[in-house]
Design an enzyme around this catalytic site. Structure first.
Site, short mmCIF file in Angstrom:
data_model
loop_
_atom_site.label_atom_id
_atom_site.label_comp_id
_atom_site.label_asym_id
_atom_site.label_seq_id
_atom_site.Cartn_x
_atom_site.Cartn_y
_atom_site.Cartn_z
N ASP A 116 29.10 42.07 6.04
CA ASP A 116 30.42 42.71 5.93
C ASP A 116 31.47 41.62 5.98
O ASP A 116 31.22 40.55 6.53
CB ASP A 116 30.66 43.61 7.16
CG ASP A 116 29.85 44.88 7.11
OD1 ASP A 116 29.47 45.28 6.01
OD2 ASP A 116 29.60 45.45 8.18
N ASP A 155 28.14 48.37 10.82
CA ASP A 155 28.76 48.82 12.07
C ASP A 155 28.88 50.34 12.17
O ASP A 155 28.83 50.90 13.24
CB ASP A 155 30.13 48.15 12.28
CG ASP A 155 31.02 48.23 11.05
OD1 ASP A 155 30.70 49.02 10.15
OD2 ASP A 155 32.03 47.50 10.99
N ASP A 203 25.88 53.21 8.14
CA ASP A 203 25.14 51.99 7.84
C ASP A 203 23.71 52.05 8.37
O ASP A 203 22.89 51.20 8.04
CB ASP A 203 25.83 50.77 8.48
CG ASP A 203 27.11 50.39 7.77
OD1 ASP A 203 27.20 50.67 6.57
OD2 ASP A 203 28.02 49.85 8.41
P1 ATP Z 1 33.98 45.57 5.52
O1 ATP Z 1 34.23 45.74 6.98
O2 ATP Z 1 32.71 46.17 5.08
O3 ATP Z 1 34.24 44.21 5.01
P2 ATP Z 1 36.48 46.66 4.93
O4 ATP Z 1 36.81 46.81 6.36
O5 ATP Z 1 37.23 45.63 4.19
O6 ATP Z 1 35.00 46.46 4.73
P3 ATP Z 1 37.12 49.41 4.61
O7 ATP Z 1 37.47 49.45 6.06
O8 ATP Z 1 36.17 50.41 4.07
O9 ATP Z 1 36.59 48.01 4.17
O10 ATP Z 1 38.47 49.46 3.82
C1 ATP Z 1 38.52 49.57 2.41
C2 ATP Z 1 39.95 49.71 1.96
O11 ATP Z 1 40.52 50.89 2.53
C3 ATP Z 1 40.85 48.58 2.41
O12 ATP Z 1 40.93 47.59 1.42
C4 ATP Z 1 42.21 49.25 2.58
O13 ATP Z 1 42.91 49.26 1.36
C5 ATP Z 1 41.84 50.68 2.93
N1 ATP Z 1 41.94 50.92 4.37
C6 ATP Z 1 41.31 50.26 5.34
N2 ATP Z 1 41.59 50.77 6.54
C7 ATP Z 1 42.43 51.81 6.33
C8 ATP Z 1 43.09 52.77 7.17
N3 ATP Z 1 42.93 52.77 8.49
N4 ATP Z 1 43.87 53.70 6.59
C9 ATP Z 1 44.02 53.72 5.27
N5 ATP Z 1 43.43 52.86 4.43
C10 ATP Z 1 42.66 51.90 4.94
#
Ligand code: ATP
Length: 754
Positions: free
Chosen positions: A294, A588, A592
């Site tokens: 991740d 996490d 998953d």
């Molecule tokens: P990983 O942890 O697998 O690297 P990530 O944390 O980058 O993934 P996600 O948390 O699924 O991926 O987030 C994907 C997208 O969703 C982000 O790029 C952002 O644009 C949006 N996003 C993330 N967190 C939020 C939130 N709390 N509210 C709204 N949109 C969100």
């Protein structure tokens, strides 16, 4: 109506009465009245006393019975049901028959030691089942079947280990017999169950070694016994020799030493902040040639700060300060922006704050870092109380699949006004719900030109490595006004770049699997050195369009899987495994869990990971740090080396003993070692020398060595040559001592004469 319940017949004097039984799942789907009617319960007066007794007779008390534990002596006796131990016992009996009482006593003592050691190590599995049964005292486990009469309660099933319970001490092997379908986690567990955990390379190597050794040694023993019989020797003598040879050839200490070596490795890894849940996984780490990680929180710090704001009417503002506090400023063209003095920016900040579940108290964040960054931004602008102005009426929570969050609110002081929606999320998701954009306080229709401009802005923020969130508000989800974008920095963890470089140069491929956008993911991946000119990045959507075979063809080149969600992880793993890769996958969330189970090494996050994913994982990273995976791989490679050294040592002594006895038998010489001596040699050899090989410190350069090929047997040509050389030296030395001592005492000649 009664279809949803089961009616259970119970004897009631001469008649049979029906007792209704309703599962909690069914009950949760029904209105209270219907549940009361099915269960024939009286909501006003409760059940009558006679009815209570009647039902108690059927259901029992609302508690668990504590069944009597199997006596320890029975557990001990069951240790003797091992074929090799039986063989040795037979040999002791034969020694008695042949009046060799000293041999009989020594063999018996040795057997008792072996059995006791095994009993102490394999027995006494004690499990804390409090999470399941509420019983706080640890429960002892054994394999003895339980009588049906006492088998009604979970606590009485002392031959079953339940998922989700904790091992307090001891170890045991078990067969998975089912999953907790009726629990809250049941569905996830059911899916995990469908994914069979693959056998680890060490288990496969040991299986192969065991089979090879048994085959060769029993073949040789058969030939020796036949030769001896043809030479006219007594069949009973040949049986004793056969037993000695079996004892000599089979390295029965091997499983114990492997376990101890792995356990020591696990203890060393705890110090490096990696908790390994399954012992053989330690060694699998040494074979791992692909790590899928991740991004957020593992490769990066997951400490989010808004650094850039782009408004839908084309203004760019920079934000200073770091962390979850009010220290920092929003600067637009050299001017500090505060409160509502720039409506376009304050609208973005307001939307980000209202559509938010995080809290910052005393510079401490409670909630998600992405949301915390937006609250910190509001604090810098002096707008952090803005959520209090709204009453939340509905919420569409964020999920990794959906990638946006929205809330529906009314203004606290203008409750007669229509509801307003606020949305934040990935740009391409949010823009789908927008029909207009905000231009200096006015909502103008969203045209293609605007979309292209916003897309461009989103890409340039992403290419700078920023996480981009789009914000919108409006009366309905389909009629939102696009407000702008915020760019959030999430710096890479220190040391990750070095770990990535070392791993890649040793032949381990590293792939980023992230929900973030292509630009952000690629920018961070390039910064960390895991994405180069020749690498590819593919999206979750593209993964959906490919089958496993097609995906397998491109995965070797793919370094970044962007806009991916947990469900894509399983397909990624399968496609990599299809190419023969040994895959470690991090995770996490609850979703998953299936992927972590399917991976050769499932790695859960200790801090941000859910209980379900920790349950499914093989290894837990205490501080979520990618570097820990590298330390674990290092340890895995070292441990395999130690095990290999032990195998070399054990086989040299086993083969030497086998050769000695074979030579003596074939040449009609007296037996230089009897069964008892061989057994004692084995016990001593399995002790200190073997254990010392297990605790050899890991060679610092081992991480630079390539991952071990899965197909390589533990017995390589090189190792076999070394074993044979050692064996020859031992055989020559022993024969020399036997000859010299025998010559001096006349025993050798006497033995040959007889
Ligand atoms: P990983 O942890 O697998 O690297 P990530 O944390 O980058 O993934 P996600 O948390 O699924 O991926 O987030 C994907 C997208 O969703 C982000 O790029 C952002 O644009 C949006 N996003 C993330 N967190 C939020 C939130 N709390 N509210 C709204 N949109 C969100």
């Amino acid at each position: 109506m009664v279809e949803v319940a089961r009616l259970q017949k119970i004897p009631d004097g001469d008649n049979e009465t029906m007792i209704p039984v309703l599962s909690s799942k069914k009950a949760s789907e029904l209105p209270v009245d219907e549940v009361a009617s099915i269960l024939q319960a009286n909501l006003q007066n409760g059940l009558k006393n006679c009815e209570v007794c009647h039902r108690r007779a059927f259901h029992g008390w609302n508690e668990f019975d504590i069944s009597e534990d199997e006596p320890l002596w029975k557990k001990y006796i069951s240790q003797f049901k091992n074929p090799l131990i039986m063989l040795l016992l037979a040999s002791a009996v034969i020694s008695v028959v042949m009046h060799q009482f000293d041999d009989a006593v020594s063999i018996t003592v040795a057997i008792v030691i072996v059995v006791t050691v095994a009993f102490v190590q394999a027995v006494d599995l004690s499990i804390d089942e409090s999470s399941l049964t509420g019983e706080t005292a640890p429960c002892s486990k054994s394999t003895a079947p339980q009588p049906a009469a006492t088998n009604g309660d979970l606590t009485s099933r002392s031959n079953i280990a339940f998922m989700g319970t904790l091992v307090r001490c001891g170890k045991a092997k078990g067969i998975v017999i089912g999953t907790g379908e009726n629990s809250e986690f049941g569905e996830v567990f059911k899916m995990m169950q469908a994914e069979e955990a693959p056998k680890t390379p060490l288990q496969k190597s040991m299986d192969l070694l065991g089979k090879q050794l048994s085959l060769y040694s029993f073949g040789i023993i058969g030939v020796i016994m036949l030769v001896g019989w043809l030479q006219g020797k007594h069949i009973l003598d040949m049986f004793t020799i056969g037993v000695s040879l079996a004892v000599a050839a089979i390295p029965e200490g091997l499983p114990i030493v492997v376990t101890v070596t792995l356990a020591l490795g696990v203890m060393r890894m705890v110090k490096k902040r990696a908790i390994v849940k399954k012992l053989p996984i330690v060694e699998t780490l040494g074979c791992c040639n692909v790590i899928c990680s991740d991004k957020t929180g593992t490769l990066t710090k997951n400490e989010m700060t808004v650094t850039h704001i782009f408004t839908s009417d084309g203004q760019h503002a920079e934000v200073t300060g770091v962390g979850y506090n009010r220290f920092g400023e929003v600067m637009l063209d050299g001017e500090v922006i505060h409160g509502y003095n720039n409506p376009s920016i304050s609208k973005i900040v307001e939307a980000g704050c209202v559509c938010n579940d995080a809290l910052i108290r005393n510079d401490t964040l409670m909630g998600k870092p992405t949301e915390g960054a937006l609250i910190a931004l509001a604090m810098k602008m002096g707008l952090d109380g803005v959520q209090e102005d709204y009453i939340r009426k509905a919420e569409y929570p964020f999920s990794s699949e959906q990638k946006w969050m929205a809330v529906k609110c009314i203004h606290r002081t203008q409750q007669d006004k229509p509801e307003v929606c606020f949305m934040k999320g990935a740009y391409e998701q949010v823009i789908r719900y927008c029909t207009s954009y905000n231009c200096k306080g006015q909502s103008l229709p969203l045209v293609q030109q605007q979309r292209e401009q916003y897309q461009q802005e989103k890409m340039s923020m992403g290419s700078a490595g920023l996480r981009v969130l789009a914000l919108a508000s409006g009366p309905e989800l389909g009629q939102l006004t696009f407000l702008g974008l915020v760019g959030i920095i999430d710096p890479p963890r220190t040391g990750v770049k070095e770990a990535v470089t070392t791993l890649i140069s040793s032949g381990v491929a590293i792939k980023m699997v992230t929900g973030d956008s292509q630009e952000t993911a690629v920018a961070i991946a390039s910064r960390l050195g895991l994405y180069s000119k020749n690498s590819q990045a593919i999206s979750g959507e593209e993964i959906d369009d490919l089958d496993i075979q097609q995906l397998s063809q491109i995965t070797p080149k793919v370094a970044v899987f962007y806009r991916a969600s947990p469900r894509h992880k399983l397909k990624i793993i399968k496609s990599l495994q299809n190419n023969g890769a040994v895959v470690a996958m991090t995770g996490d969330g609850v979703n998953d869990a299936v992927a972590l189970k399917a991976a050769d090494i499932g790695v859960a996050m200790g801090q941000t990971g859910t209980d379900v994913c920790k349950e499914a994982a093989d290894m837990i990273l205490v501080d979520d740090d990618f570097q820990t995976i590298m330390s674990a791989i290092e340890e895995g490679k070292g441990i395999y080396n130690n095990i290999k050294n032990f195998v070399r040592f054990q086989l040299s002594t086993s083969i030497a003993a086998l050769t000695l006895i074979s030579l003596a038998t074939l040449m009609n010489f007296p037996n230089p070692l009897n069964a008892m001596q061989i057994l004692w040699i084995n016990i001593i050899m399995d002790g200190p020398p073997a254990q010392s090989l297990g605790v050899e410190p890991v060679d610092k350069d081992i991480i630079r060595k390539p991952p071990r090929n899965l197909k390589d047997s533990i017995l390589t040509k090189n190792l076999i040559v070394k074993i044979l050389v050692s064996s020859i030296i031992i055989v020559c030395g022993t024969l020399f001592v036997f000859w010299r001592e025998g010559k001096e005492t006349g025993g050798f000649k006497k033995a040959v004469d007889t």
